[in-house]
Structure formats: structure tokens, C-alpha cells
Design an enzyme around this catalytic site. Structure first.
Site, PDB file in Angstrom:
ATOM      1  CB  CYS A  92      -3.123   1.377   0.190  1.00  0.00           C
ATOM      2  SG  CYS A  92      -3.815   0.104  -0.885  1.00  0.00           S
ATOM      3  CG  HIS A 142      -0.183   2.924  -2.982  1.00  0.00           C
ATOM      4  ND1 HIS A 142       0.463   2.594  -1.815  1.00  0.00           N
ATOM      5  CD2 HIS A 142      -0.953   1.866  -3.307  1.00  0.00           C
ATOM      6  CE1 HIS A 142       0.096   1.380  -1.449  1.00  0.00           C
ATOM      7  NE2 HIS A 142      -0.771   0.918  -2.340  1.00  0.00           N
ATOM      8  CD  GLU A 150       2.632   5.560  -1.621  1.00  0.00           C
ATOM      9  OE1 GLU A 150       1.612   6.238  -1.423  1.00  0.00           O
ATOM     10  OE2 GLU A 150       2.699   4.333  -1.398  1.00  0.00           O
TER      11      GLU A 150
HETATM   12  N1  GLN Z   1      -3.624  -5.480   1.658  1.00  0.00           N
HETATM   13  C1  GLN Z   1      -4.533  -4.472   1.242  1.00  0.00           C
HETATM   14  C2  GLN Z   1      -5.243  -4.833  -0.045  1.00  0.00           C
HETATM   15  O1  GLN Z   1      -4.794  -5.696  -0.765  1.00  0.00           O
HETATM   16  C3  GLN Z   1      -3.829  -3.148   1.101  1.00  0.00           C
HETATM   17  C4  GLN Z   1      -2.866  -3.116  -0.044  1.00  0.00           C
HETATM   18  C5  GLN Z   1      -1.885  -1.976   0.022  1.00  0.00           C
HETATM   19  O2  GLN Z   1      -1.749  -1.317   1.049  1.00  0.00           O
HETATM   20  N2  GLN Z   1      -1.182  -1.747  -1.047  1.00  0.00           N
HETATM   21  O3  GLN Z   1      -6.255  -4.274  -0.370  1.00  0.00           O
END
Ligand code: GLN
Length: 551
Positions: A398, A525, A527
Site C-alpha cells: 500500500c 493489503h 496480509e
Molecule cells: N496513506 C496511503 C493512502 O491513503 C497509504 C494507505 C495505506 O498504506 N493503507 O493511500
């Protein structure tokens, strides 16, 4: 429907979630379809607006629910997929009752905690208990309900009352109460003390709930004497006093409960047949043994924020662990506070700076997990650069993908000031930008959330092979920003390929760098879908590359 309610006493952090999940495993091993509910007695509608620093990670579900990390434990232990309704909070319950009041559903009545809130809680539990969760589409046979917090808190009082009433609603023969408590050791001879447990059981009984099973957390196994004393003073049978002492790894916990006859007690309390052979438990024993016998160490540097509380990255740690078992290595996670890698730290605290760099350089693989906010960003960019240039296996999750993109724009495309508008709203070279559909005024539940399909756009690449050459993947999202669509072709021409995009073909989802052993990023994500025995492919790739295995 059979219900098992898990409450906790004395103090928080006793491992109620793991106990609830382990009980779920025992029920599942007996052939029951099991689902879980977590009750969090706070006023937030969900965990989405809560800091992982204070509360541990925000776990994301298929339907985009941002929930307590215990739901992650349930999903991993029981291999199920839950919905946002499986996490009940005070905020959600009140919101629903107040909405009904405004609609006129209770016209003429005074709306009160009892019966309106308590009824709402009971109906809610029954509704989610009936929701299929194991992918078969079948209604579950049993539901494990975990009540967060400790018994006696003001916050949990309406829930305790609802559960007290619930035993009569569903019939006492269909519900079993498990209370998790602490047995501390005091004094020079190391005596196991039962008084805290006596008190918390007394409190629970005073509220109308009589525990059927006591799970006692302690460092060492309960002495026979302690067990008898607890049974006598807390009015439970000695077989129902369970020792939950420290074990070598969490896969041993269902086995630990099993060995003390918890399955038999449950079978008797809520009435189900216990088959002679329960192969699922053998799988757990095998897994526990595998974990205990790993020897050769593999070092993964985790470059993040919030490194004081490892629960902030719980699912990432689990995904790394699942993958490490698969490559037969003992996982060593080396935490690096990303600010320490920043050149600013060289001036402020040179020792800290060089220590952080030593840790990074000694790693077999580097991971930049998800995150929010500007702090520590420059250090993460340095880590991504180091991994790219030195061909060290790298996974960016992400925010990690966004970081790798910014780094690539700066150092390969020569866009010196490349940044994300999250960190510099007025950047002249926006490499990562706010997604147009996201709200700028509301914070709860407004990100791009939940499972969305990502088709692969290339014939072959490492990450596609790791996913078994599937044509698309279904993973969970939680973000507000994305790679600037205007820069994609420029970036790709220089060798960083977005091999997976969303169904519109516009939004970058998976990146992979050419001519590198493993340099992968995912906007989602992965995970959250990792399971013991079925590790998340991007994480497995990191571990394989770090071990020197061909992908
Ligand atoms: N801050 C980044 C976004 O909002 C990444 C978010 C995250 O890693 N969950 O896109």
C-alpha cells in the site's frame, strides 16, 4: 445455533481473542461450522478512525469493514471470511437504535438501554450468527462471541446485560460462558494466587452470568491445588478450570485446551457429538511442531512507524510468519523506525542513523508496510532506493508501493521533487495523488475499502507466478491515494511495470521491477488474506527471494 461467550476479567490483554479463536478451532474440529462475533464496547462506529498505535492494527474485511484485529485472529484460525457486522461496537448499536427512533419505529415509547439497546444487541448477534462465513454458503452451527474489555467496566454493562438475557432467549442448553482470568505468581516461593479470579467471577455472577469454564492465564501450568481452590471458590467443576500457561507458539493453544478436556466440557455444555477422530487437531499439532523446529534464520527488515507496538502490524507479521514456515526458515523481524534512515538523523543522532543502516544492510529482505502521514517518509524512500539499487528483495504494501513509485520517479526519472500529495499538497511533481472519488470531509469508512478484483495485464511475471498464474486476484484495500495515472507510461518505459491494475485499467494495483530478484509492491493489503499453510503470495515471494529461491 450453539453459542460460546468469552468474557475477560482482572485486566485486558490476557489473550481473550486467541482463547475465543482456539475454542472456535475445537468446535470446528468436531465438525461444526463456526462463526465469530467481537463486541467492542467503545463509541466509535468502527476501528477505522482509531490509531493503530493505541489500539493495534485496523483489520480490513472483504466487505470493506474496518474492524478490530481480533477478527483477523478468527479469520486466520478458522479460515473464514467475516463481515463488518461481525464486529459490534457501542457506536454501531446506538446509531442503529437512534436511526430507528427517528424513523418512528418505537413511536410513543421512551427509548432506553433496557430493553431497546439490549434487544438490539441480541438481535444483532442472532443475525450475524446466521450469516455464512466459511465460503460454503451454509448457515453456521456455532457462534463464538468475544466481549472486549474487562467485566465490570461501565462501557460493557449493556452488553453483559444483553448476554445475560440472551441465555434465556436461546436456551441455557445452547450457550456456554467462558471467563478468561489471570493467575499471578507472588512471593518468594512463587505461589499461584487465585484471589483476582475469585473477585472477577464474583463480579460476573453478580451481573447474572455464571461461567461454565474458567480459562486461567499464567506463566506456568496451574498447580492441582490452585485448580481445586479455583473450582471451589468460583463454583465451577475442576475439569472446567483450564490452565492457559505460556507455550512456545500460538498453534499450541487449541491443543493446550484440547488436552485439558475443553472439547468434552463444551460438548456437554452445549450438546454436540464429539467424533472419535478429529484430523483438524492433527494439522494444528503438525503446524506447532513445524514452527518449533525451524532453525536457519531469515532476517526481514520492517521499515515503518509505530514500531513500539508490534500489534500495529499484526497481520503483516502473521503473513511473514506463514511465509517463513513455507520456506523452512526461522523469521527474525528487525524493526527500523524509518526516521532513523533519513539523512536528517545523521546530524541529529549519528549513532542511531548508522545503527539503523546497519540493520537495513544486514537484512535478507526489506518490507515497507502500509501507513499514513508524512512522518518517516523520507527514510522509507531511502530504504526503497537501497533495495532497488542493491537488488535486495523488497515488498511494498500500500503506502510501500507509493513510496517505491516516488523513489523511482526521483532517482530513475530524475523528477527530483516527486512526492505524494498526501505529504506535500502543493508538490510540483505529484507521483501519487488523491483519488477523485474519496471524500475530503468525512473520515470514517470513506477510503477505497475492501476486496476488489485486480486483473493481471501481463502474460508472465514473478508475482503472477506466485499467484498460481491466475488471471486476476481478489485482495483487500484501504487507501485514499493512488499512483498518478498521468505518469504511468513514463514509469513503465523505465522498467517499473504495473502488472496489475483495477478493472478500469487505470488504477495501479501491483508493481514489479524488471531485472531485480524481487521488487514488488501492491496497492492492496495482501496480509489480510494470509493463512497458516496458505501464505499470501506477495509475502511468500519476498521470503522465497530472501532465501535465494527461484520464483
Ligand atoms: N496513506 C496511503 C493512502 O491513503 C497509504 C494507505 C495505506 O498504506 N493503507 O493511500
Amino acid at each position: 445455533m450453539k453459542y460460546v461467550v468469552v468474557t475477560g476479567g482482572v485486566l485486558s490483554g490476557l489473550g481473550k481473542g486467541i482463547t475465543a479463536s482456539s475454542i472456535g478451532v475445537l468446535l470446528k474440529s468436531a465438525g461444526l461450522r463456526v462463526t465469530c462475533v467481537k463486541i467492542d464496547p467503545y463509541l466509535n462506529c468502527d476501528a477505522g478512525t482509531m490509531s493503530p498505535f493505541e489500539h493495534g492494527e485496523v483489520y480490513v474485511l472483504d466487505d470493506g469493514g474496518e474492524v478490530d484485529l481480533d477478527l483477523g485472529n478468527y479469520e486466520r484460525f478458522l479460515d473464514i471470511s467475516l463481515t463488518k457486522d461481525n464486529n459490534i461496537t457501542t457506536g454501531k448499536v446506538y446509531q442503529s437504535v437512534i436511526e430507528r427512533e427517528r424513523r418512528g419505529d418505537y413511536l410513543g415509547k421512551t427509548v432506553q438501554v433496557i430493553p431497546h439497546i439490549t434487544n438490539e444487541i441480541q438481535e444483532w448477534i442472532e443475525r450475524v450468527a446466521d450469516t455464512p462465513s466459511d465460503g460454503s454458503g451454509e448457515i453456521p452451527d456455532a457462534c463464538v462471541i468475544e466481549l472486549g474489555g474487562t467485566v465490570g467496566d461501565i462501557e460493557s454493562a449493556p452488553f453483559i446485560e444483553a448476554l445475560r438475557q440472551f441465555q434465556f432467549r436461546v436456551g441455557e442448553e445452547n450457550i456456554c460462558f467462558v471467563h478468561v482470568s489471570l493467575v499471578p505468581v507472588m512471593g518468594p516461593v512463587g505461589e499461584q494466587k487465585t484471589k483476582p479470579t475469585q473477585h472477577t467471577v464474583k463480579e460476573l455472577r453478580g451481573l447474572g452470568i455464571i461461567p461454565d469454564i474458567l480459562v486461567c492465564r499464567s506463566e506456568h501450568p496451574l498447580d492441582t491445588e490452585t485448580r481445586q481452590k479455583l473450582a471451589a471458590f468460583c463454583h465451577v467443576s475442576p475439569e472446567a478450570v483450564v490452565s492457559a500457561h505460556d507455550v512456545s507458539n500460538i498453534y499450541r493453544i487449541p491443543i493446550l485446551l484440547e488436552e485439558q478436556g475443553v472439547s468434552e466440557v463444551l460438548a456437554k455444555e452445549i450438546g454436540f457429538d464429539l467424533p472419535k477422530s478429529r484430523p483438524l487437531l492433527d494439522d494444528w499439532i503438525a503446524m506447532a511442531n513445524t514452527v518449533d523446529n525451524l532453525e536457519e534464520v531469515i532476517k526481514i527488515a520492517m521499515v515503518g512507524k509505530y514500531t513500539g507496538l508490534s500489534d500495529s502490524y499484526l497481520s503483516v507479521i502473521k503473513a511473514l510468519q506463514h511465509s517463513s514456515y513455507e520456506v523452512n526458515r526461522k523469521l527474525e523481524i528487525n524493526w527500523i523506525e524509518s526516521e532513523s534512515l533519513d539523512e536528517k538523523m545523521l546530524k541529529e543522532d549519528p549513532e542511531k542513523y548508522s545503527e539503523a543502516w546497519d540493520v537495513l544492510k544486514s537484512a535478507d529482505g526489506i518490507l515497507v508496510p502500509g501507513g499514513f502521514g508524512v512522518r518517516g517518509i523520507e527514510g522509507k524512500i531511502k530504504a526503497a532506493e537501497y533495495a532497488r539499487v542493491n537488488k535486495v528483495p523488497f515488498l511494498g504494501v500500500c503506502l510501500g508501493l507509493q513510496i517505491a513509485t516516488i523513489e523511482f520517479c526521483r532517482n530513475v526519472l530524475g523528477m527530483e521533487n516527486a512526492n505524494s500529495t498526501e505529504f506535500d499538497e502543493n508538490t510540483k511533481q505529484p507521483a501519487v495523488v488523491f483519488m477523485p472519488e474519496i471524500s475530503k470531509t468525512h473520515m470514517g469508512g470513506t477510503m477505497r475499502l475492501g476486496t476488489k478484483p485486480t486483473p493481471f495485464l501481463v502474460e508472465d511475471c514473478k508475482i503472477k507466478r506466485l499467484y498460481g498464474n491466475k488471471s486476476y486476484v481478489d485482495e483487500r484495500h484501504r487507501h485514499r491515494y493512488e499512483v498518478n495515472p498521468e505518469l504511468i507510461s513514463q514509469i513503465e518505459n523505465a522498467g517499473l511495470i504495473y502488472v496489475g491494475k483495477d478493472e478500469t485499467g487505470q488504477r495501479c494495483e501491483i508493481m514489479e521491477l524488471n531485472n531485480h530478484p524481487y521488487y514488488v509492491g501492491t496497492q492492496y493489503h495482501p496480509e489480510f488474506k494470509s493463512r497458516p499453510g496458505r501464505p499470501s503470495p506477495p509475502f511468500l515471494g519476498l521470503l522465497m527471494a530472501a532465501t535465494g529461491l527461484e520464483i
